[in-house]
Design a protein around this motif. Structure first.
Motif, PDB file in Angstrom:
ATOM      1  N   UNK A 134       0.852  -1.197   0.000  1.00  9.29           N
ATOM      2  CA  UNK A 134       0.000   0.000   0.000  1.00  9.29           C
ATOM      3  C   UNK A 134       0.881   1.238   0.000  1.00  9.29           C
ATOM      4  N   UNK A 135       0.359   2.347  -0.539  1.00  8.20           N
ATOM      5  CA  UNK A 135       1.154   3.557  -0.398  1.00  8.20           C
ATOM      6  C   UNK A 135       0.799   4.246   0.915  1.00  8.20           C
ATOM      7  N   UNK A 136       1.697   5.159   1.325  1.00 10.69           N
ATOM      8  CA  UNK A 136       1.620   5.704   2.681  1.00 10.69           C
ATOM      9  C   UNK A 136       0.263   6.333   2.970  1.00 10.69           C
ATOM     10  N   UNK A 137      -0.219   7.166   2.042  1.00  9.13           N
ATOM     11  CA  UNK A 137      -1.488   7.856   2.283  1.00  9.13           C
ATOM     12  C   UNK A 137      -2.659   6.884   2.388  1.00  9.13           C
ATOM     13  N   UNK A 138      -2.693   5.906   1.458  1.00  6.73           N
ATOM     14  CA  UNK A 138      -3.782   4.924   1.486  1.00  6.73           C
ATOM     15  C   UNK A 138      -3.774   4.158   2.799  1.00  6.73           C
ATOM     16  N   UNK A 139      -2.562   3.809   3.227  1.00  8.66           N
ATOM     17  CA  UNK A 139      -2.453   3.018   4.442  1.00  8.66           C
ATOM     18  C   UNK A 139      -2.938   3.818   5.656  1.00  8.66           C
ATOM     19  N   UNK A 140      -2.524   5.074   5.735  1.00  7.77           N
ATOM     20  CA  UNK A 140      -2.942   5.889   6.875  1.00  7.77           C
ATOM     21  C   UNK A 140      -4.455   6.116   6.852  1.00  7.77           C
ATOM     22  N   UNK A 141      -4.987   6.255   5.641  1.00  8.07           N
ATOM     23  CA  UNK A 141      -6.435   6.428   5.525  1.00  8.07           C
ATOM     24  C   UNK A 141      -7.170   5.168   6.002  1.00  8.07           C
ATOM     25  N   UNK A 142      -6.621   4.023   5.585  1.00  6.76           N
ATOM     26  CA  UNK A 142      -7.189   2.737   6.015  1.00  6.76           C
ATOM     27  C   UNK A 142      -7.139   2.618   7.532  1.00  6.76           C
ATOM     28  N   UNK A 143      -5.977   2.963   8.109  1.00  9.39           N
ATOM     29  CA  UNK A 143      -5.840   2.887   9.569  1.00  9.39           C
ATOM     30  C   UNK A 143      -6.854   3.811  10.247  1.00  9.39           C
ATOM     31  N   UNK A 144      -7.037   5.010   9.682  1.00 13.27           N
ATOM     32  CA  UNK A 144      -7.977   5.970  10.276  1.00 13.27           C
ATOM     33  C   UNK A 144      -9.399   5.421  10.224  1.00 13.27           C
ATOM     34  N   UNK A 145      -9.747   4.783   9.094  1.00 10.97           N
ATOM     35  CA  UNK A 145     -11.090   4.211   8.978  1.00 10.97           C
ATOM     36  C   UNK A 145     -11.295   3.097  10.001  1.00 10.97           C
ATOM     37  N   UNK A 146     -10.278   2.256  10.145  1.00 12.85           N
ATOM     38  CA  UNK A 146     -10.404   1.155  11.103  1.00 12.85           C
ATOM     39  C   UNK A 146     -10.502   1.668  12.523  1.00 12.85           C
ATOM     40  N   UNK A 172       4.751   3.482  10.942  1.00  6.98           N
ATOM     41  CA  UNK A 172       4.200   2.683  12.036  1.00  6.98           C
ATOM     42  C   UNK A 172       3.718   3.562  13.179  1.00  6.98           C
ATOM     43  N   UNK A 173       4.516   4.575  13.527  1.00  8.22           N
ATOM     44  CA  UNK A 173       4.109   5.497  14.586  1.00  8.22           C
ATOM     45  C   UNK A 173       2.883   6.296  14.159  1.00  8.22           C
ATOM     46  N   UNK A 174       2.874   6.711  12.900  1.00  9.32           N
ATOM     47  CA  UNK A 174       1.758   7.517  12.400  1.00  9.32           C
ATOM     48  C   UNK A 174       0.447   6.731  12.480  1.00  9.32           C
ATOM     49  N   UNK A 175       0.480   5.433  12.087  1.00  8.00           N
ATOM     50  CA  UNK A 175      -0.769   4.662  12.141  1.00  8.00           C
ATOM     51  C   UNK A 175      -1.195   4.445  13.587  1.00  8.00           C
ATOM     52  N   UNK A 201      -2.294  15.625   9.199  1.00  8.94           N
ATOM     53  CA  UNK A 201      -1.657  15.963  10.467  1.00  8.94           C
ATOM     54  C   UNK A 201      -0.524  14.993  10.812  1.00  8.94           C
ATOM     55  N   UNK A 202      -0.800  13.705  10.645  1.00 10.73           N
ATOM     56  CA  UNK A 202       0.206  12.685  10.952  1.00 10.73           C
ATOM     57  C   UNK A 202       1.385  12.755   9.994  1.00 10.73           C
ATOM     58  N   UNK A 203       1.071  13.030   8.713  1.00  8.37           N
ATOM     59  CA  UNK A 203       2.143  13.164   7.721  1.00  8.37           C
ATOM     60  C   UNK A 203       3.077  14.297   8.139  1.00  8.37           C
ATOM     61  N   UNK A 206       6.832  13.689   9.669  1.00  8.27           N
ATOM     62  CA  UNK A 206       7.767  14.036   8.596  1.00  8.27           C
ATOM     63  C   UNK A 206       7.706  13.088   7.415  1.00  8.27           C
ATOM     64  N   UNK A 207       6.481  12.752   6.973  1.00 10.05           N
ATOM     65  CA  UNK A 207       6.335  11.804   5.859  1.00 10.05           C
ATOM     66  C   UNK A 207       6.020  12.503   4.538  1.00 10.05           C
ATOM     67  N   UNK A 208       6.073  13.846   4.535  1.00  8.40           N
ATOM     68  CA  UNK A 208       5.674  14.609   3.362  1.00  8.40           C
ATOM     69  C   UNK A 208       6.313  14.161   2.061  1.00  8.40           C
ATOM     70  N   UNK A 209       7.619  13.875   2.104  1.00  5.59           N
ATOM     71  CA  UNK A 209       8.328  13.537   0.858  1.00  5.59           C
ATOM     72  C   UNK A 209       8.000  12.149   0.331  1.00  5.59           C
ATOM     73  N   UNK A 210       7.516  11.273   1.197  1.00  4.34           N
ATOM     74  CA  UNK A 210       7.323   9.882   0.773  1.00  4.34           C
ATOM     75  C   UNK A 210       5.847   9.477   0.758  1.00  4.34           C
ATOM     76  N   UNK A 211       4.946  10.463   0.917  1.00  2.00           N
ATOM     77  CA  UNK A 211       3.547  10.099   1.133  1.00  2.00           C
ATOM     78  C   UNK A 211       2.910   9.345  -0.034  1.00  2.00           C
ATOM     79  N   UNK A 212       3.447   9.500  -1.247  1.00  2.00           N
ATOM     80  CA  UNK A 212       2.840   8.798  -2.387  1.00  2.00           C
ATOM     81  C   UNK A 212       3.573   7.513  -2.735  1.00  2.00           C
ATOM     82  N   UNK A 213       4.606   7.183  -1.967  1.00  2.00           N
ATOM     83  CA  UNK A 213       5.360   5.965  -2.271  1.00  2.00           C
ATOM     84  C   UNK A 213       4.722   4.750  -1.629  1.00  2.00           C
TER      85      UNK A 213
END
Lengths: 235, 314
Positions: free
Chosen positions: B90-102, B143-146, B116-118, B122-129
């Motif tokens: 999964x990419x970072x944004x999708x994963x964080x969104x999934x975690x937020x939904x759960x 991991x900390x962000x989720x 906010x978590x990004x 400090x995940x700004x540069x890698x959020x689409x990877x």
């Protein structure tokens, strides 16, 4: 319900993010397409019979291949621990994954409607038995998937999950093929457990509640077993 | 948000991983579980997060039992499991969104909390990877962000810095320290400096039992042994016996000996009574003898020594 949908969407998307979905659908269509065209051009009969006869066999291999990763992969990578400590119930997780796999087989089946449509231009088709067959195939893949998910929850190795679910599905499928070797009292019980026996009835266009109850209760039992298997970490 | 653990016991088969442990963690505390590998730290955390069920005893988070109110407890907790498992495809944004939904973050707040978590992590540069492409340090931040996506009141981090390089470790510690200000935070580690650097309180766990509990300072006080002082003198062909006699006569010094003579430098080791600072007296004595002092260093029992003392007999 909301959580179930979250799991469902994520699982379905991950099928399409990996090659799994595309390989399954393409190979499925190649095999069914071959049976469809060969019957159409060689015998010249307007029928879906050959396609519907072969799909249960294809599913014997394909459904375990689709469902083998559902829990085994999460167990292997450890994400199962994340999932099971989120505020969602085990049932949401199991049913969400079940429905996503069912949707994938449903999509594969949807493509075979092309055969039905092209046949309808060539002659009159038996719509009742075709609708019955599709319902039967969906119910059948449902029971295959619930078995596959259960097998996947037993191990963290996807290959083992595949083999376990294939053996269970194959066993249940073949039961009514070995009846002649058995005494009649035993035969009727085994016939009722056999997956193929019930499909045969529905495919003729007869929607008997006994057959439908058989499939739904089978799905229910294996989803329940999967939940127990997930809970077994606590024992 | 307090955590109360009472008489917790967990068996894996015949072997007890956690033996009848009890402790309380108060709101806002940063508590470190310290112990060798296999001591029962992770097992204890897994029971707090409801992943495992204790064989006996219970865990309450803010007064709610982890078994009876499992789902409610999970809502309050953010958890980073050991080895930081992630969905690598999964990419970072999708994963964080999934975690937020759960985590049942309300739909209208999901975008905001992901963003906010990004920012915080400090995940700004890698959020689409894809997560699988990230370096270990970035994965750890994901991991900390989720774990924090739903702004939980309790954070449970199982070895949050394992496998990171020194720069990343310092960064993650800073992040933890920052987050710990508003939250009840439990982290486990087998690295001592980590506890000293981040925690208000330490629980040393060994063989499934709590062997020490207190602030890093209070543990040092409690387990403080003799004070050792290293004295370095210039060797001006002085009378060594006289020096030794003089040093030994200082109040609170129990023993003194010459460690080695190195050219024109003499090293002396003196051990003083528990908890006494003898440096000043030594300095005055040496000066009164008209000798030249090159070095004076007092060593105290470090957390490391305490840890070794408590956990060595396995």
């Amino acid at each position: 319900m909301k959580n179930l949908l979250t799991i469902f969407r994520k699982e379905l998307r991950s099928y399409f993010n990996s090659p799994v979905a595309y390989i399954v659908i393409v190979v499925f269509l190649i095999i069914t397409g071959w049976f469809f065209t060969s019957s159409l051009f060689i015998t010249g009969v307007v029928t879906m019979r050959n396609v519907f006869d072969i799909i249960p066999f294809i599913f014997l291999f394909f459904v375990p291949a689709i469902s083998m990763r559902t829990f085994a992969e999460e167990k292997k990578s450890g994400t199962i621990e994340l999932l099971l400590t989120k505020p969602i119930t085990d049932t949401d997780i199991v049913v969400g994954k079940f429905l996503a796999a069912l949707a994938l087989t449903g999509i594969a089946l949807l493509f075979t409607l092309i055969y039905v449509i092209s046949l309808s231009f060539l002659g009159s088709i038996d719509l009742g038995s075709i609708i019955g067959s599709y319902i039967g195939l969906l119910l059948m893949s449902g029971i295959y998937i619930s078995i596959g998910i259960f097998a996947s929850s037993l191990t963290e190795n996807q290959v083992i999950a595949f083999i376990i679910s294939f053996l269970i599905v194959f066993g249940l499928f073949m039961l009514n093929k070995v009846l002649i070797f058995l005494p009649t009292s035993l035969a009727s019980i085994l016939e009722y457990i056999s997956i193929d026996y019930h499909f045969g009835n529905i495919a003729r266009g007869i929607l008997d509640t006994r057959n439908i109850i058989y499939y739904l209760s089978g799905i229910f039992i294996f989803i329940l077993l999967t939940r127990f298997s997930l809970e077994s970490r606590k024992w | 948000m307090s955590i109360r653990v009472s008489n917790l016991t967990k068996y894996y088969g015949q072997q007890a991983a956690v033996k009848d442990i009890s402790f309380n963690i108060n709101t806002g505390e940063i508590v470190g579980f310290l112990g060798p590998n296999g001591a029962g730290k992770s097992t204890t955390m897994k029971m707090i997060t409801t992943y495992l069920t204790p064989n006996s005893g219970k865990v309450e988070v803010n007064g709610m039992d982890t078994e009876e109110n499992s789902i409610e407890v999970r809502k309050k907790i953010g958890y980073l499991p050991e080895q930081n498992p992630l969905y690598l495809d999964m990419n970072v944004l999708d994963y964080l969104e999934y975690a937020a939904q759960l985590e049942s973050v309300p739909k209208e707040n999901i975008n905001k909390s992901v963003k906010n978590m990004v920012d915080i992590c400090g995940l700004g540069d890698v959020q689409h990877k894809d997560i699988g492409e990230l370096s270990k340090g970035f994965k750890q931040r994901v991991g900390l962000a989720q774990a924090m996506i739903h702004d939980p009141e309790v954070l449970i981090l199982d070895e949050p810095t394992s496998g990171l390089d020194p720069n990343q470790i310092i960064e993650i510690r800073r992040l933890i320290k920052k987050l710990g200000k508003q939250k009840t935070l439990v982290l486990s580690t087998h690295i001592l400096q980590e506890v000293e650097a981040t925690c208000d309180r330490v629980l040393i766990i060994n063989n499934g039992e709590i062997v020490a509990d207190g602030t890093p300072d209070s543990l040092q006080d409690k387990f403080r042994g003799q004070v050792q002082v290293n004295i370095v003198l210039k060797n001006d062909s002085v009378d060594k016996e006289l020096i030794m006699k003089a040093v030994s006569s200082i109040k609170n010094i129990e023993k003194a000996r010459i460690l080695k003579e190195d050219g024109n430098v003499i090293h002396i080791i003196a051990s003083g009574a528990k908890g006494e600072d003898v440096r000043e007296d030594i300095f005055r004595k040496i000066v009164s003898l008209n000798l030249i002092m090159l070095g004076l260093h007092q060593e105290e029992t470090s957390l490391e020594d305490i840890f070794r003392q408590l956990t060595k007999n396995k």
